[in-house]
Design an enzyme around this catalytic site. Structure first.
Site, short mmCIF file in Angstrom:
data_model
loop_
_atom_site.label_atom_id
_atom_site.label_comp_id
_atom_site.label_asym_id
_atom_site.label_seq_id
_atom_site.Cartn_x
_atom_site.Cartn_y
_atom_site.Cartn_z
N HIS A 146 40.91 46.82 50.34
CA HIS A 146 40.67 48.21 49.94
C HIS A 146 40.92 49.21 51.08
CE1 HIS A 146 38.47 46.48 46.43
NE2 HIS A 146 38.07 45.61 47.34
N SER A 267 60.08 66.37 65.15
CA SER A 267 59.96 67.51 64.24
C SER A 267 60.80 68.65 64.77
CB SER A 267 58.49 67.91 64.15
OG SER A 267 58.38 69.26 63.76
N LYS A 273 55.91 65.57 68.11
CA LYS A 273 55.91 64.59 67.02
C LYS A 273 56.85 63.42 67.23
CE LYS A 273 54.27 64.74 63.49
NZ LYS A 273 53.82 65.18 62.24
N GLU A 280 59.47 55.51 56.43
CA GLU A 280 59.20 56.33 55.24
C GLU A 280 60.34 56.23 54.23
OE1 GLU A 280 58.17 59.67 58.09
OE2 GLU A 280 57.18 60.35 56.29
#
Ligand code: ARG
Length: 476
Positions: A146, A267, A273, A280
């Site tokens: 979980h 970024s 970043k 992704e």
């Protein structure tokens, strides 16, 4: 070209709508092989003279994709080009066949090559995971259910879980290969042909393992595409799970790993970043491949026998699905093999969230003989304290729930310490398939042997196809 003789010209718009030329680029080479194999067989059967056969073969040998003119599909365009180079005798090439068996054969030839490439990529990814597991049999990490801290485990155990799932994906593709590598050639439009052709011969020349026997089934079946896209989808779901963990585990909050710069982006506005963009996109592409499967299923559903032009619309989804899957497997392999785990952080995190609670309950059962459910209740009380329990906490909770103090039944302070130690937790879990270093090492060894077996099988499959096509190309 086939139209001109009877139906007259069509409009550019209609031709564009009918055309499979874009997707047919994937089967151009396969089509030349199919033409060649069919011609060789026709000559052996005495259906085309040696002279005509040689002239057509010579034309095919010189033919480049860029030479092709207009036409609904690559089959038509190649035939038109052969006719223009050889003259009317070139028209004998299409004796006893149809574009329907031709296209089905071409797709299978192009697809099997993609599948062999995919098998190699899957094996490489599995090997990367297993090798990493081999180096991390003793690395203690938190295990989750979980997405909540559950019990400590080893990094090897975790990596092997992904590797085993990918091994099944590989085996599914291997199984599907047996149904893909069959020849529909010679089925003609669907009803076979009255010419005495030899289907087994063309099958052999093209490196197939056998034929799709029923000629109606041969031209209308696309379940091999549905099967491969299903297998790809399942594989992509597995890859998306791995990608998701790379994303999650590289966050500041987890801090379990760092991706190599090669697989990260920055970024345009936030200079600090380091984004896991490749992971992704891997996660996202699983959605694309699922879409390819659903599109293909929807097109095939409720099609009456036998060939229908709808089938042309299925093929681009196959190419898209296999391209995206292969690319994702390669990128994630690179991502995983270059990432760095933060072992200190993993160890520290492995005891977080009272993840040793299960072992504490198990130890109470083993040492004091109380039922597991009672021990579960006692340790639940300790969990509610929100801090590391001391022997007095345990005695107090047990007295209330079990009617005795564990310290009076041999449960020492050392036993408590041991139960709360993630490393000894993991070492105890040495049953088959468990996370204990000794068991993880055994699994690694066994997986390495399996990888070798699959690699050998892949070489055999490749070699069979390579040899057949080499011989076919050498035939004059
Ligand atoms: N381009 C077609 C396809 O991909 C080839 C077969 C065309 N057959 C026909 N009868 N129009 O399915």
């Amino acid at each position: 070209m086939f139209r001109d003789q009877r139906l007259g010209q069509t409009s550019d718009d209609v031709l564009q709508f009918l055309s499979s030329r874009e997707a047919d680029r994937r089967i151009f080479q396969a089509d030349l092989l199919v033409d060649r194999a069919h011609l060789m067989m026709l000559r052996e059967q005495g259906l085309v003279s040696g002279d005509v056969c040689s002239r057509i073969i010579a034309a095919l040998d010189e033919l480049h994709e860029s030479d092709l003119g207009r036409g609904e599909d690559v089959h038509e365009a190649i035939e038109a080009e052969v006719l223009s180079r050889v003259g009317p005798e070139g028209g004998r090439m299409h004796t006893g066949r149809s574009r329907n068996d031709e296209v089905a054969t071409c797709i299978r030839i192009a697809l099997r090559a993609e599948m062999l490439g995919l098998m190699e990529e899957e094996l490489s990814l599995i090997r990367t995971l297993v090798s990493m597991a081999e180096r991390n049999a003793d690395t203690i990490i938190p295990g989750f259910t979980h997405t909540q801290h559950a019990q400590p485990t080893t990094l090897a155990h975790h990596l092997l879980a992904h590797a085993d799932a990918f091994m099944r994906d590989l085996e599914r593709i291997e199984d599907a290969y047996a149904r893909v590598n069959l020849s529909p050639l010679g089925a003609a439009a669907f009803a076979s042909t009255g010419f005495k052709i030899d289907r087994l011969r063309t099958s052999e020349l093209l490196g197939f393992d056998g034929i799709v026997e029923n000629s109606m089934d041969a031209v209308s079946a696309r379940d091999f595409i549905l099967e491969v896209l299903s297998d790809l989808s399942v594989f992509m779901v597995g890859l998306s799970r791995l990608a998701e963990e790379l994303i999650l585990w590289s966050t500041t909050e987890f801090g379990y790993l760092e991706l190599d710069n090669l697989f990260a982006s920055t970024s345009s506005i936030m200079p600090q970043k380091k984004n896991p963009d490749t992971a992704e996109l891997a996660r996202a592409k699983s959605g694309t491949v699922l879409g390819c499967l659903v599109s293909a299923l929807a097109i095939c559903k409720a099609l009456p026998m036998s060939y229908n032009r709808d089938l042309q619309e299925v093929t681009p989804h196959l190419w898209r699905g296999i391209d995206q899957t292969r690319a994702t497997a390669r990128i994630l392999d690179g991502c995983v093999s270059s990432l760095k785990f933060n072992a200190g952080r993993l160890a520290q995190s492995s005891g977080a969230g009272f993840s040793t609670a299960t072992e504490l309950a198990d130890s109470l059962v083993r040492i004091t003989g109380m039922p597991f459910r009672t021990a579960h209740g006692i340790v639940g009380r300790l969990a509610a304290l929100g801090r590391r329990p001391i022997p007095q906490d345990l005695d107090k909770a047990a007295l209330e729930l079990a009617g005795f103090r564990p310290s009076e039944r041999g449960f020492s302070a050392e036993a408590l310490e041991k139960a709360l130690d993630p490393r000894s937790n993991v070492a105890l879990r040495a049953n088959v398939g468990g996370p204990a270093p000794v068991e993880a090492r055994r699994m690694v060894e066994e997986r390495l042997l399996r990888i070798e077996k699959h690699e050998e099988a892949l070489i055999k499959r490749r070699e069979k196809v390579r040899k057949a096509l080499e011989d076919l190309r050498a035939m004059r």
